[in-house]
Scaffold this motif. Structure first.
Motif, PDB file in Angstrom:
ATOM      1  N   UNK A   2      20.913  62.378  -0.621  1.00  0.00           N
ATOM      2  CA  UNK A   2      19.721  63.213  -0.622  1.00  0.00           C
ATOM      3  C   UNK A   2      19.452  63.695  -2.053  1.00  0.00           C
ATOM      4  N   UNK A   3      18.365  64.436  -2.247  1.00  0.00           N
ATOM      5  CA  UNK A   3      17.964  64.832  -3.603  1.00  0.00           C
ATOM      6  C   UNK A   3      17.684  66.332  -3.664  1.00  0.00           C
ATOM      7  N   UNK A   4      18.181  66.968  -4.716  1.00  0.00           N
ATOM      8  CA  UNK A   4      17.828  68.344  -5.044  1.00  0.00           C
ATOM      9  C   UNK A   4      17.009  68.332  -6.318  1.00  0.00           C
ATOM     10  N   UNK A  24      15.490  65.278   2.020  1.00  0.00           N
ATOM     11  CA  UNK A  24      16.437  64.574   2.883  1.00  0.00           C
ATOM     12  C   UNK A  24      16.065  63.096   2.971  1.00  0.00           C
ATOM     13  N   UNK A  25      17.067  62.257   2.780  1.00  0.00           N
ATOM     14  CA  UNK A  25      16.902  60.802   2.834  1.00  0.00           C
ATOM     15  C   UNK A  25      17.052  60.340   4.288  1.00  0.00           C
ATOM     16  N   UNK A  26      16.085  59.555   4.781  1.00  0.00           N
ATOM     17  CA  UNK A  26      16.175  59.070   6.164  1.00  0.00           C
ATOM     18  C   UNK A  26      17.046  57.826   6.292  1.00  0.00           C
ATOM     19  N   UNK A  27      17.685  57.422   5.203  1.00  0.00           N
ATOM     20  CA  UNK A  27      18.555  56.249   5.229  1.00  0.00           C
ATOM     21  C   UNK A  27      17.862  54.971   4.823  1.00  0.00           C
ATOM     22  N   UNK A  28      16.534  55.041   4.698  1.00  0.00           N
ATOM     23  CA  UNK A  28      15.762  53.858   4.294  1.00  0.00           C
ATOM     24  C   UNK A  28      15.008  54.110   2.979  1.00  0.00           C
ATOM     25  N   UNK A  32      12.063  63.389   2.782  1.00  0.00           N
ATOM     26  CA  UNK A  32      11.289  64.440   3.429  1.00  0.00           C
ATOM     27  C   UNK A  32      11.677  65.793   2.836  1.00  0.00           C
ATOM     28  N   UNK A  33      10.684  66.608   2.506  1.00  0.00           N
ATOM     29  CA  UNK A  33      10.931  67.951   1.999  1.00  0.00           C
ATOM     30  C   UNK A  33      11.430  68.827   3.150  1.00  0.00           C
ATOM     31  N   UNK A  34      12.718  69.214   3.094  1.00  0.00           N
ATOM     32  CA  UNK A  34      13.318  70.029   4.156  1.00  0.00           C
ATOM     33  C   UNK A  34      13.758  71.395   3.621  1.00  0.00           C
ATOM     34  N   UNK A  35      13.177  71.824   2.514  1.00  0.00           N
ATOM     35  CA  UNK A  35      13.610  73.068   1.873  1.00  0.00           C
ATOM     36  C   UNK A  35      13.474  74.257   2.812  1.00  0.00           C
ATOM     37  N   UNK A  36      12.305  74.447   3.384  1.00  0.00           N
ATOM     38  CA  UNK A  36      12.088  75.605   4.251  1.00  0.00           C
ATOM     39  C   UNK A  36      12.880  75.503   5.552  1.00  0.00           C
ATOM     40  N   UNK A  37      13.140  74.295   5.983  1.00  0.00           N
ATOM     41  CA  UNK A  37      13.925  74.095   7.202  1.00  0.00           C
ATOM     42  C   UNK A  37      15.407  74.351   6.976  1.00  0.00           C
ATOM     43  N   UNK A  38      15.937  73.856   5.855  1.00  0.00           N
ATOM     44  CA  UNK A  38      17.375  73.920   5.615  1.00  0.00           C
ATOM     45  C   UNK A  38      17.802  75.036   4.669  1.00  0.00           C
ATOM     46  N   UNK A  39      16.936  75.416   3.717  1.00  0.00           N
ATOM     47  CA  UNK A  39      17.359  76.383   2.687  1.00  0.00           C
ATOM     48  C   UNK A  39      16.187  77.233   2.219  1.00  0.00           C
TER      49      UNK A  39
END
Length: 331
Positions: A2-4, A24-28, A32-39
């Motif tokens: 994944x990337x920060x 977040x990397x979907x493996x392919x 996806x921007x998951x900042x608000x969801x995860x952090x």
């Protein structure tokens, strides 16, 4: 993987807080921007200059450590689904002008300690919890744009860092209200900008300018220990960790300096690269016999291997890199 992505500034807005991102990397290879969801706490943590991922609580998930300007040393604990900002860890008033962070077990007690490179103590700027360096952001001249005002304590009096000439370029009304340098010098901060506007302003503070070692007590609480005086001679921009004297304890190679700053301060150029030896007692010390020199504004430091031998490459702003060969102790 994944990337920060982190940022330490907004264009044309000094002190403006940018967004930080987790993708977040979907493996392919789609992110996806998951900042608000995860952090969500990470998104507006501040002006991030450096970050690392290290599993500090041994739960199998890497935790996020961040440092930056006007921000504390921050730890986000990762439970596998969310990152939560850790509180009550001794870092509550660690707000500084941090440039870099490394995390290792420096005292060999089985937990993760921190070393963070800061602005340093070799300038007229000093900071403490009682007398911080502060940034006030507000439209003081009411022209529709934010005006940043940096203050520090001089002889126990909070005063703007900028001179009268610099401030009136930004806020011309001050030239009308304080015609002479004498009147300007006598004016308090609240005389210049009014208590009402200062109270409404967005405030950011730095309580610590020393580069520090933060020792973990084993329960996730960190004890601050300033690095030796030689390490406070200038800003520290990069740190490499290695056992240079082969005693089983990790040492530090630090580089830094900063030339792109206000002429009132002069260049931060007193650091020429230094190895700090682990004293095996929960601290570091400078030793003699270091036969290398890293002058100039060093920006980064990385270990590389060339033909089976270890080297360090140091990048210098506006200059060629310096390569240090790792030989015997401190050479």
């Amino acid at each position: 993987m994944d990337i920060t992505i982190a940022s330490d500034q907004l264009p044309l807005v000094f002190g403006g807080i940018p967004n930080q991102f987790l993708f977040k990397n979907d493996g392919r290879g789609n992110f996806e921007d998951v900042t608000m969801e995860m952090a969500p706490e990470f998104q507006k943590i501040g002006l991030v200059k450096d970050l690392i991922w290290v599993d500090i609580d041994n739960n199998g998930f890497p935790d996020l450590f961040t440092v930056g300007y006007w921000t504390p040393v921050s730890i986000f604990l990762n439970d596998g689904s969310k990152l939560k900002l850790q509180n009550g860890n001794g870092l509550e008033y660690s707000h500084g002008w941090w440039n870099t962070i490394v995390a290792k077990d420096f005292d060999n007690d089985g937990d993760i300690d921190l070393v963070c490179g800061n602005w340093g103590l070799n300038s007229k700027l000093k900071a403490s919890k009682q007398k911080p360096v502060s940034l006030y952001s507000y439209d003081f001249d009411e022209n529709g744009t934010l005006d940043p005002v940096v203050t520090y304590f001089h002889q126990d009096k909070e005063t703007p860092f900028a001179s009268k000439d610099e401030l009136v370029k930004q806020m011309p009304y001050l030239n009308k209200e304080f015609l002479s340098y004498k009147n300007f010098a006598k004016a308090s901060l609240r005389d210049l900008f009014s208590a009402s506007k200062l109270n409404k302003s967005n405030k950011m503070k730095a309580y610590e300018l020393a580069s520090c070692y933060f020792e973990n007590d084993g329960k996730g609480v960190f004890k601050k220990k300033p690095l030796p005086l030689i390490a406070q001679a200038s800003s520290i921009n990069a740190i490499a960790v290695d056992d240079f004297n082969k005693d089983g304890f990790k040492d530090l190679l630090i580089v830094g300096n900063n030339y792109e700053i206000s002429t009132q301060l002069g260049r931060m150029d007193a650091l020429h690269g230094v190895i700090l030896q682990n004293d095996k007692k929960g601290g570091f010390l400078k030793v003699n016999g270091q036969h290398f020199d890293v002058p100039g504004p060093a920006r980064d430091l990385k270990n590389i291997t060339i033909a089976g031998s270890d080297y360090y490459i140091v990048t210098i702003n506006n200059d060629t890199p310096i390569i240090l060969a790792k030989h015997n102790e401190y050479n």
